[in-house]
Design a protein around this motif. Structure first.
Motif, PDB file in Angstrom:
ATOM      1  N   ASP A 164       0.521  -1.274   0.265  1.00 32.91           N
ATOM      2  CA  ASP A 164      -0.170  -0.157   0.273  1.00 32.91           C
ATOM      3  C   ASP A 164       1.029   1.542  -0.316  1.00 32.91           C
ATOM      4  OD1 ASP A 164       1.373  -0.541   2.791  1.00 32.91           O
ATOM      5  OD2 ASP A 164      -1.050   0.064   3.752  1.00 32.91           O
ATOM      6  N   SER A 165       1.659   1.662   0.086  1.00 33.20           N
ATOM      7  CA  SER A 165       3.199   2.253  -0.087  1.00 33.20           C
ATOM      8  C   SER A 165       2.931   2.892  -1.669  1.00 33.20           C
ATOM      9  CB  SER A 165       4.746   1.956   0.435  1.00 33.20           C
ATOM     10  OG  SER A 165       5.122   1.456  -1.189  1.00 33.20           O
ATOM     11  N   GLU A 166       3.393   3.965  -1.640  1.00 35.31           N
ATOM     12  CA  GLU A 166       3.588   4.836  -3.260  1.00 35.31           C
ATOM     13  C   GLU A 166       4.611   4.396  -3.342  1.00 35.31           C
ATOM     14  OE1 GLU A 166       2.561   8.556  -2.305  1.00 35.31           O
ATOM     15  OE2 GLU A 166       0.301   7.898  -1.796  1.00 35.31           O
ATOM     16  N   ILE A 167       5.594   3.784  -2.958  1.00 34.87           N
ATOM     17  CA  ILE A 167       7.165   3.479  -3.954  1.00 34.87           C
ATOM     18  C   ILE A 167       6.983   2.305  -4.398  1.00 34.87           C
ATOM     19  CG2 ILE A 167       9.461   3.613  -2.331  1.00 34.87           C
ATOM     20  CD1 ILE A 167       8.956   4.109  -0.387  1.00 34.87           C
ATOM     21  N   GLY A 168       7.872   2.050  -5.632  1.00 30.15           N
ATOM     22  CA  GLY A 168       7.967   1.466  -6.724  1.00 30.15           C
ATOM     23  C   GLY A 168       6.798   0.819  -6.500  1.00 30.15           C
ATOM     24  N   LYS A 169       6.792  -0.323  -7.832  1.00 28.50           N
ATOM     25  CA  LYS A 169       5.285  -0.698  -8.821  1.00 28.50           C
ATOM     26  C   LYS A 169       5.399  -2.488  -7.928  1.00 28.50           C
ATOM     27  CE  LYS A 169       7.704   0.096 -12.883  1.00 28.50           C
ATOM     28  NZ  LYS A 169       7.535   0.606 -14.180  1.00 28.50           N
ATOM     29  N   PRO A 170       4.172  -2.665  -8.111  1.00 28.66           N
ATOM     30  CA  PRO A 170       3.186  -3.729  -7.357  1.00 28.66           C
ATOM     31  C   PRO A 170       3.851  -4.634  -7.778  1.00 28.66           C
ATOM     32  CG  PRO A 170       1.510  -1.553  -8.136  1.00 28.66           C
ATOM     33  CD  PRO A 170       2.749  -1.329  -8.235  1.00 28.66           C
ATOM     34  N   ALA A 171       3.902  -6.102  -7.326  1.00 29.00           N
ATOM     35  CA  ALA A 171       4.687  -6.855  -7.465  1.00 29.00           C
ATOM     36  C   ALA A 171       3.888  -8.134  -6.486  1.00 29.00           C
ATOM     37  CB  ALA A 171       6.242  -7.325  -7.061  1.00 29.00           C
ATOM     38  N   VAL A 172       4.667  -9.367  -7.345  1.00 29.22           N
ATOM     39  CA  VAL A 172       3.235 -10.777  -7.518  1.00 29.22           C
ATOM     40  C   VAL A 172       4.111 -12.135  -7.066  1.00 29.22           C
ATOM     41  CG1 VAL A 172       1.320 -12.022  -6.165  1.00 29.22           C
ATOM     42  CG2 VAL A 172       0.803  -9.813  -5.773  1.00 29.22           C
ATOM     43  N   THR A 173       4.749 -12.694  -6.121  1.00 26.38           N
ATOM     44  CA  THR A 173       5.431 -14.409  -6.680  1.00 26.38           C
ATOM     45  C   THR A 173       4.175 -15.347  -6.050  1.00 26.38           C
ATOM     46  OG1 THR A 173       7.350 -13.002  -6.948  1.00 26.38           O
ATOM     47  CG2 THR A 173       7.610 -15.175  -6.737  1.00 26.38           C
ATOM     48  N   HIS A 174       4.188 -16.123  -7.043  1.00 25.01           N
ATOM     49  CA  HIS A 174       3.935 -17.599  -6.296  1.00 25.01           C
ATOM     50  C   HIS A 174       5.213 -18.531  -5.785  1.00 25.01           C
ATOM     51  CE1 HIS A 174      -0.259 -16.083  -6.272  1.00 25.01           C
ATOM     52  NE2 HIS A 174       0.020 -15.857  -7.477  1.00 25.01           N
ATOM     53  N   TYR A 175       5.113 -19.093  -4.600  1.00 22.13           N
ATOM     54  CA  TYR A 175       5.959 -20.053  -4.771  1.00 22.13           C
ATOM     55  C   TYR A 175       5.568 -22.100  -4.057  1.00 22.13           C
ATOM     56  CZ  TYR A 175       6.166 -19.653   1.015  1.00 22.13           C
ATOM     57  OH  TYR A 175       5.707 -19.519   1.354  1.00 22.13           O
ATOM     58  N   ARG A 176       5.838 -22.870  -4.617  1.00 21.54           N
ATOM     59  CA  ARG A 176       5.457 -23.833  -3.865  1.00 21.54           C
ATOM     60  C   ARG A 176       7.045 -25.076  -3.686  1.00 21.54           C
ATOM     61  NH1 ARG A 176       5.178 -28.989  -7.049  1.00 21.54           N
ATOM     62  NH2 ARG A 176       5.765 -27.896  -8.963  1.00 21.54           N
ATOM     63  N   VAL A 177       7.232 -26.360  -2.381  1.00 23.61           N
ATOM     64  CA  VAL A 177       8.448 -26.511  -2.181  1.00 23.61           C
ATOM     65  C   VAL A 177       8.320 -27.785  -3.425  1.00 23.61           C
ATOM     66  CG1 VAL A 177       9.015 -28.162  -0.591  1.00 23.61           C
ATOM     67  CG2 VAL A 177       8.542 -25.871  -0.330  1.00 23.61           C
ATOM     68  N   LEU A 178       9.648 -27.892  -4.044  1.00 32.12           N
ATOM     69  CA  LEU A 178       9.664 -28.760  -4.278  1.00 32.12           C
ATOM     70  C   LEU A 178      10.178 -30.191  -4.023  1.00 32.12           C
ATOM     71  CD1 LEU A 178      10.560 -27.236  -8.488  1.00 32.12           C
ATOM     72  CD2 LEU A 178       8.718 -28.646  -7.704  1.00 32.12           C
ATOM     73  N   GLU A 179      11.359 -29.200  -2.912  1.00 31.49           N
ATOM     74  CA  GLU A 179      12.361 -30.445  -2.183  1.00 31.49           C
ATOM     75  C   GLU A 179      13.117 -30.006  -1.163  1.00 31.49           C
ATOM     76  OE1 GLU A 179      15.584 -34.072  -3.528  1.00 31.49           O
ATOM     77  OE2 GLU A 179      14.753 -32.818  -5.161  1.00 31.49           O
ATOM     78  N   ARG A 180      12.830 -30.218   0.323  1.00 32.67           N
ATOM     79  CA  ARG A 180      13.728 -30.226   1.016  1.00 32.67           C
ATOM     80  C   ARG A 180      15.028 -30.730   1.911  1.00 32.67           C
ATOM     81  NH1 ARG A 180       9.801 -27.194   3.422  1.00 32.67           N
ATOM     82  NH2 ARG A 180       7.431 -27.535   2.978  1.00 32.67           N
ATOM     83  N   PHE A 181      16.123 -29.810   1.831  1.00 28.02           N
ATOM     84  CA  PHE A 181      17.453 -30.405   2.078  1.00 28.02           C
ATOM     85  C   PHE A 181      17.891 -29.837   3.258  1.00 28.02           C
ATOM     86  CE2 PHE A 181      17.419 -29.498  -2.737  1.00 28.02           C
ATOM     87  CZ  PHE A 181      16.845 -31.046  -3.017  1.00 28.02           C
ATOM     88  N   GLY A 182      16.817 -29.294   4.127  1.00 32.70           N
ATOM     89  CA  GLY A 182      16.967 -28.862   6.138  1.00 32.70           C
ATOM     90  C   GLY A 182      17.503 -27.255   5.930  1.00 32.70           C
ATOM     91  N   TYR A 183      18.325 -27.180   5.430  1.00 37.76           N
ATOM     92  CA  TYR A 183      18.950 -26.322   5.573  1.00 37.76           C
ATOM     93  C   TYR A 183      18.730 -24.966   3.997  1.00 37.76           C
ATOM     94  CZ  TYR A 183      21.295 -28.676   9.607  1.00 37.76           C
ATOM     95  OH  TYR A 183      21.764 -28.857  10.579  1.00 37.76           O
ATOM     96  N   THR A 184      18.272 -25.865   3.074  1.00 39.13           N
ATOM     97  CA  THR A 184      17.867 -25.096   1.447  1.00 39.13           C
ATOM     98  C   THR A 184      16.888 -25.730   1.306  1.00 39.13           C
ATOM     99  OG1 THR A 184      19.557 -26.507   0.574  1.00 39.13           O
ATOM    100  CG2 THR A 184      20.493 -24.348   1.033  1.00 39.13           C
TER     101      THR A 184
END
Length: 361
Positions: free
Chosen positions: A234-254
């Motif tokens: 809701d700020s007047e700074i920058g451009k609106p952006a949306v990213t969707h993510y989905r976990v494929l594989e877990r390595f504990g620390y990454t």
């Protein structure tokens, strides 16, 4: 052109000399932007600060004081409030660098090609388009060579060529338009978000949820002009952006994730993931070369250093690309295998998780 990694080039670097006594006959245009129809009234120095890569707000104000910032052909001061459809130009007392694109014999990995378009699998390390510090050896120079015998294709014509971009150190799929009609058609698909694009990314940390949505405005970081940062939606700074993510594989620390963009902003994936505390593995500009998760042992530190040597760049790959062919109307879908460096570092993390690594790995 809708560009996930677009960087706007300008000429307000520290060694840029401003004309002290501007003369319309003796000035050269170095930058131009047309204000959007829906733009709110904001100071021109603030407006340009968000759009000129190498320039601080102070440098822009000095340029305005020197009469080098013009609106609709007339010099303005830094407190001028921009209006919809204003044509803003930077006028300096020397010619702009010759940006003519020359054909260069650089190998291309062409996934698909016909008379209307090309789909290219770009390797990491290859700059997409000539710009400040990279006027040769780019993907566009390579495309100019590949199409040098096609009389209807001019690499210097903005009505053909790149439809979108990815970073130098991001690998993966790009579509190139050979004709103005193809570029217009494809550009509309990107604008209307009817294309299908996904990225694979190896990031620091373990996600709580298997999928999620990141929302936040993207703008240049005031402390580092080559990096983007995130501001509240809701700020007047920058451009609106949306990213969707989905976990494929877990390595504990990454974690290996898939990212799908709802918008296309400069460094969107890199900035959004940094913002939520999961920077891309190996992304030096966004803190991804630090050991952000894991053990304190020397063996673990050596393991991380080996991983960073294996994939010496941000672990981001534009894996899939889908669009409707501009002429046939057929749905075109492409998938790119992970490049060797990214595949190797992911395999190394798998072995780490499974306890298959020795102290020598």
């Amino acid at each position: 052109m809708i560009e996930e990694d677009e960087l706007i080039e300008d000429d307000l670097s520290e060694d840029a000399g401003f004309a002290k006594t501007p003369d319309a006959q003796g000035l050269y245009e170095h930058f131009r932007v047309v204000v959007d129809k829906g733009q709110d009234a904001v100071r021109i120095d603030k407006y340009l600060f968000e759009r000129m890569q190498h320039s601080s707000r102070n440098r822009i104000q000095k340029a305005a004081d020197a009469g080098c910032i013009h609106v609709n052909g007339t010099p303005v001061k830094s407190n001028y409030k921009v209006r919809p459809d204003d044509i803003i130009t930077l006028m300096l007392d020397r010619p702009k660098h010759d940006n003519t694109i020359e054909a260069e014999d650089i190998p291309l990995n062409i996934v698909y090609e016909d008379s209307e378009l090309m789909v290219i699998n770009k390797p990491a390390g290859l700059v997409v388009h000539p710009g400040a510090g990279n006027f040769h050896g780019t993907l566009i120079n390579a495309i100019a060579w590949h199409l040098k015998d096609l009389e209807t294709f001019d690499p210097n014509d903005p009505e053909v060529g790149l439809v979108h971009r990815i970073d130098k150190d991001t690998s993966g799929l790009l579509v190139i338009a050979k004709t103005p009609e193809a570029k217009t058609h494809l550009g509309k698909q990107f604008f209307r978000k009817t294309t299908h694009r996904s990225y694979n990314a190896l990031v620091w940390g373990n996600f709580t949820d298997d999928e999620g949505r990141i929302e936040g405005n993207i703008a240049r970081d005031p402390r580092d002009r080559l990096r983007m940062t995130v501001f509240p939606p809701d700020s007047e700074i920058g451009k609106p952006a949306v990213t969707h993510y989905r976990v494929l594989e877990r390595f504990g620390y990454t974690t290996l994730i898939e990212c799908i963009l709802e918008t296309g902003r400069t460094h969107q994936i890199r900035a959004h993931l940094k913002h939520i505390g999961h920077p891309l593995f190996g992304d030096e500009r966004y803190g991804g070369t630090e050991i952000l998760r894991g053990q304190r042992s020397s063996t673990y530190r050596a393991f991380i250093q080996n991983c960073l040597r294996l994939c010496n760049r941000q672990a981001l790959h534009a894996r899939t690309l889908g669009f409707v062919h501009p002429t046939t109307g057929k749905q075109m879908d492409f998938t790119s295998d992970l490049p060797d460096d990214l595949a190797a570092v992911i395999d190394k993390w798998r072995k780490f998780v499974n306890g298959q690594l020795t102290s020598d790995n």
